[in-house]
Design a protein around this motif. Structure first.
Motif, PDB file in Angstrom:
ATOM      1  N   TYR A 187       1.813   5.684  -2.897  1.00  0.00           N
ATOM      2  CA  TYR A 187       0.751   4.980  -2.203  1.00  0.00           C
ATOM      3  C   TYR A 187      -0.288   4.513  -3.206  1.00  0.00           C
ATOM      4  N   SER A 188      -0.924   3.405  -2.897  1.00  0.00           N
ATOM      5  CA  SER A 188      -1.787   2.762  -3.899  1.00  0.00           C
ATOM      6  C   SER A 188      -3.267   3.087  -3.729  1.00  0.00           C
ATOM      7  N   ASN A 189      -3.673   3.506  -2.540  1.00  0.00           N
ATOM      8  CA  ASN A 189      -5.089   3.733  -2.284  1.00  0.00           C
ATOM      9  C   ASN A 189      -5.449   5.191  -2.566  1.00  0.00           C
ATOM     10  N   SER A 190      -6.205   5.397  -3.629  1.00  0.00           N
ATOM     11  CA  SER A 190      -6.548   6.769  -4.009  1.00  0.00           C
ATOM     12  C   SER A 190      -7.447   7.447  -2.978  1.00  0.00           C
ATOM     13  N   ASN A 192      -6.082   6.290   5.731  1.00  0.00           N
ATOM     14  CA  ASN A 192      -7.159   6.173   4.759  1.00  0.00           C
ATOM     15  C   ASN A 192      -8.483   6.653   5.327  1.00  0.00           C
ATOM     16  N   GLU A 242       0.818  -1.202   0.000  1.00  0.00           N
ATOM     17  CA  GLU A 242       0.000   0.000   0.000  1.00  0.00           C
ATOM     18  C   GLU A 242       0.857   1.258   0.000  1.00  0.00           C
ATOM     19  N   GLN A 270      -0.166  10.174  -6.878  1.00  0.00           N
ATOM     20  CA  GLN A 270      -0.146   9.380  -5.646  1.00  0.00           C
ATOM     21  C   GLN A 270       1.280   9.192  -5.139  1.00  0.00           C
ATOM     22  N   SER A 311      -6.760   7.504   0.143  1.00  0.00           N
ATOM     23  CA  SER A 311      -5.933   7.920   1.275  1.00  0.00           C
ATOM     24  C   SER A 311      -6.169   9.392   1.570  1.00  0.00           C
TER      25      SER A 311
END
Lengths: 112, 111
Positions: free
Chosen positions: B25-28, B92, B3, B69, B30
């Motif tokens: 980071y992979s979770n937009s 997140n 992540e 990101q 966040s």
């Protein structure tokens, strides 16, 4: 200053033993966390608690349990220690709406 | 995919140099971003938060690029005392105070 203390800096236990790691914070924080830190893997969340008697699993809860009977104290329990639980264990706390986590000094646990 | 990803380093730089670390980071979704510092055999401590507009704290500048990101940390005029591991951290949406840590980038500043 916020203070987070952990019961031991170094601990050596045998495979199969039940292990208790204690964490105490003195700032009346609602949230408390247990992490383990391993080379190349970073900090990984085991369990966290956002209130007394409340707990939630983190990313790697298998083999662990926790207890939070009082607001200031959060315990991590290894029911039957195994060698792959040899690690640095870090406790942290933060206030309900806060984002800065305050860490204890860590407990380096070796399971032989 | 992790992540939060960081180059582990080490970055070896002379005193006085400028050094930059990046983190992706992979979770937009966040929501919040931070840099923590961890000295050898010590616990992590918050260094600074990272805001969309960029922010500066003395010799340290943090920037956030939401479109790509990634998060960056720039250290100017490096000191020996800057030697540490720098952890990129995200929070997140909807996870209260739960944070996700990168594995860290090690910096060694030399004479």
């Amino acid at each position: 200053d916020v203070k987070v203390t952990q019961s031991s800096r170094y601990l050596v236990k045998r495979t199969g033993e039940k292990v208790f790691l204690e964490c105490v914070q003195d700032m009346d924080h609602e949230n408390m966390f247990w992490y383990r830190q391993d080379p190349g893997l970073g900090l990984r969340l085991i369990y966290f608690s956002y209130d007394v008697k409340m707990k939630e699993k983190g990313d790697i809860p298998e083999g662990y349990s926790v207890s939070r009977e009082k607001k200031e104290r959060f315990s991590l329990i290894l029911e039957s220690a195994s060698t792959n639980q040899t690690s640095m264990y870090l406790c942290a706390s933060t206030s309900g709406g806060g984002y800065e986590q305050y860490f204890g000094p860590g407990t380096r646990l070796t399971v032989t | 995919r992790k992540e939060v990803e960081q180059d582990p380093g080490p970055f070896n730089v002379p005193e006085g140099a400028t050094v930059a670390f990046n983190c992706t980071y992979s979770n937009s979704a966040s929501q919040s971003f931070f840099w923590y510092r961890q000295d050898c055999r010590k616990e992590p401590k918050l260094l600074m938060s990272v805001y969309s507009s960029g922010n500066e704290d003395g010799r340290f500048t943090a920037q956030l690029n939401r479109a790509s990101q990634y998060i960056s940390l720039l250290i100017r005029d490096s000191k020996l005392s800057d030697s540490a591991t720098y952890l990129c951290v995200v929070r997140n949406t909807g996870t209260a105070s739960k944070l996700t840590f990168g594995t860290g980038t090690r910096l060694q500043v030399t004479l």
